[in-house]
Motif scaffolding. Sequence first.
Motif, short mmCIF file in Angstrom:
data_model
loop_
_atom_site.label_atom_id
_atom_site.label_comp_id
_atom_site.label_asym_id
_atom_site.label_seq_id
_atom_site.Cartn_x
_atom_site.Cartn_y
_atom_site.Cartn_z
N CYS A 74 45.78 23.70 69.46
CA CYS A 74 44.37 23.42 69.72
C CYS A 74 43.49 23.52 68.48
O CYS A 74 42.47 22.84 68.38
N GLU A 75 43.89 24.35 67.53
CA GLU A 75 43.14 24.50 66.29
C GLU A 75 43.65 23.55 65.21
O GLU A 75 43.10 23.53 64.11
N GLN A 76 44.72 22.83 65.51
CA GLN A 76 45.32 21.89 64.57
C GLN A 76 45.77 22.59 63.28
O GLN A 76 45.46 22.16 62.16
N VAL A 77 46.52 23.68 63.47
CA VAL A 77 47.06 24.43 62.34
C VAL A 77 48.42 23.85 61.97
O VAL A 77 49.27 23.66 62.84
N PRO A 78 48.65 23.55 60.70
CA PRO A 78 49.95 23.00 60.27
C PRO A 78 51.10 23.96 60.56
O PRO A 78 50.89 25.16 60.75
N ASP A 79 52.30 23.42 60.56
CA ASP A 79 53.50 24.22 60.80
C ASP A 79 53.87 24.96 59.51
O ASP A 79 54.87 24.68 58.87
#
Length: 151
Positions: A32-37
């Motif tokens: 939901c926060e669009q945090v990279p892997d």
Amino acid sequence: MPYITVKAPAGVLGDEAKSVLANGICAAAAECEQVPDDPKMRALCVVTIEENVTSHLTFGGSDLSQMVVSFDATVNIPKGVLDDHSRARFVELLHKAAVDTLPDEKRRIATSFVINEIEDGMWGVRGNLWKLPDFAAASGYRHLQHLVVNR
């Protein structure tokens, strides 16, 4: 970079279930926060699980712990990270994480989540007040990287 506190009934979650719950919450936050892997960026999702004595949790003044397992959570997140769609998806995924934690539970699983969006400059990190560009740089929010470039 959310800071999430989950309250669960005492004795319901073993160590493995707590790990499943925390991992599910972190996966929901990352989506939901669009945090990279990236493990360094994903490590900024902090989850605390607190256990409550069930007789101290009532619904309308009644102890319903024989019928309901209740998970309540407070999500603190920088304002501007989530929009209406991602906020709704986050709550949906948080509920799923709670349900997935107890796959064999016969009682109804109830969840309640409060999302506190912290105003810009009102969150202290390592002795400094951070603003949204600071969080975007540290957490790698894909949709907010334009803030990092323009700092």
